[in-house]
Motif scaffolding. Sequence first.
Motif, PDB file in Angstrom:
ATOM      1  N   SER A  58      46.293  25.747  30.625  1.00 49.51           N
ATOM      2  CA  SER A  58      46.312  24.547  31.118  1.00 49.51           C
ATOM      3  C   SER A  58      46.649  24.533  32.894  1.00 49.51           C
ATOM      4  CB  SER A  58      47.437  23.942  30.494  1.00 49.51           C
ATOM      5  OG  SER A  58      48.780  24.318  30.858  1.00 49.51           O
ATOM      6  N   ASP A  59      46.190  23.629  33.369  1.00 51.81           N
ATOM      7  CA  ASP A  59      46.543  23.273  34.693  1.00 51.81           C
ATOM      8  C   ASP A  59      48.182  23.519  35.261  1.00 51.81           C
ATOM      9  OD1 ASP A  59      43.755  23.213  34.945  1.00 51.81           O
ATOM     10  OD2 ASP A  59      43.700  21.009  35.151  1.00 51.81           O
ATOM     11  N   GLU A  60      48.867  23.395  34.128  1.00 50.10           N
ATOM     12  CA  GLU A  60      50.420  23.562  34.379  1.00 50.10           C
ATOM     13  C   GLU A  60      50.613  25.027  35.150  1.00 50.10           C
ATOM     14  OE1 GLU A  60      52.067  23.230  30.614  1.00 50.10           O
ATOM     15  OE2 GLU A  60      50.949  21.276  30.037  1.00 50.10           O
ATOM     16  N   SER A  61      49.800  25.834  34.600  1.00 51.79           N
ATOM     17  CA  SER A  61      49.992  27.329  35.249  1.00 51.79           C
ATOM     18  C   SER A  61      49.262  27.799  36.507  1.00 51.79           C
ATOM     19  CB  SER A  61      49.746  28.357  34.163  1.00 51.79           C
ATOM     20  OG  SER A  61      48.582  28.300  33.578  1.00 51.79           O
ATOM     21  N   ARG A  62      48.815  26.726  37.169  1.00 57.71           N
ATOM     22  CA  ARG A  62      47.979  26.955  38.384  1.00 57.71           C
ATOM     23  C   ARG A  62      48.548  27.920  39.443  1.00 57.71           C
ATOM     24  NH1 ARG A  62      48.490  22.405  42.931  1.00 57.71           N
ATOM     25  NH2 ARG A  62      50.635  22.358  43.171  1.00 57.71           N
ATOM     26  N   PHE A  63      49.726  28.443  39.509  1.00 61.67           N
ATOM     27  CA  PHE A  63      50.304  29.275  40.338  1.00 61.67           C
ATOM     28  C   PHE A  63      50.668  30.495  39.877  1.00 61.67           C
ATOM     29  CE2 PHE A  63      53.545  30.310  43.928  1.00 61.67           C
ATOM     30  CZ  PHE A  63      52.626  30.352  44.880  1.00 61.67           C
ATOM     31  N   VAL A  64      50.162  30.582  38.499  1.00 62.42           N
ATOM     32  CA  VAL A  64      50.418  31.931  37.811  1.00 62.42           C
ATOM     33  C   VAL A  64      49.062  32.596  37.711  1.00 62.42           C
ATOM     34  CG1 VAL A  64      51.055  32.957  35.414  1.00 62.42           C
ATOM     35  CG2 VAL A  64      52.062  30.729  36.243  1.00 62.42           C
ATOM     36  N   ASN A  65      49.161  33.717  38.460  1.00 63.86           N
ATOM     37  CA  ASN A  65      47.661  34.533  38.449  1.00 63.86           C
ATOM     38  C   ASN A  65      47.920  35.842  38.799  1.00 63.86           C
ATOM     39  OD1 ASN A  65      44.888  34.879  38.961  1.00 63.86           O
ATOM     40  ND2 ASN A  65      44.724  34.041  40.952  1.00 63.86           N
TER      41      ASN A  65
END
Length: 253
Positions: free
Chosen positions: A231-238
């Motif tokens: 999901s886009d909720e994890s956009r800062f998890v990379n």
Amino acid sequence: MTGRVAGKIALVTGGGSGLGAADCAALAREGATVIVTDVALDSAQRVADRIGNGALALALDVADEANWLSVIAEIDRRFGKLDILVNNAGIVQMADCEDVTLDQFRRVNAIMNEGVFLGCKHSLPLLKRADNASIINMSSTGALLGFPIFFAYSAAKGAVRSMTKSIAVMCQEKGYRIRCNSVHPGAIETPMVQEAEGRVGQEQPVVAGVLPPGAKGAPEDVANMVLYLASDESRFVNGAELVIDNAVTIRPF
């Protein structure tokens, strides 16, 4: 919260059972159209029929590059893009470095090491068409700890861990809107774990709440993490490695 991955197209390998089937169910429940792939097409079809929401079942041997190309071509023809790739397919071989054969080692690594490489490589053209794409590679605590009896398995999962980080950085450097993370489950109640323990079919009930030391997790515990990363909720998890093991890897004994 509902519709967390609504409108997204997701490909899950090894989706016919275990963790893969749980991943497919979670993604479909939250609105994704799921391509359920498995070397056993009948298993993939059963999962696709069960989860609904337009799910598609396709046969895929992840160690076969030509098979990957045909699956990607079919997804391109039907959907024109891919938002989520879950490289989940895997096998286990119980043998340490002295006892494992070269053929066994190569087979395990062909599925879980080369299979992840091929999945990432050939999915990238479709993932690049998405607005915010996510690659989720299933690794293991076997990549983080010493498990002599799972030598080939741990070697393959270690490669998955490393590849994940390289892909995450590459996508950033090339300006692709694609994140890539690895998930590292510990002991999860799946058919593969049951087989390793010699108790196939003896599923344990899912226990609610915080688990005591030594308890096994449920496939849904991993699927919930996959859903978050998709999901886009994890956009800062990379480029992260997310451990799901009930504190096993951090215990001092």
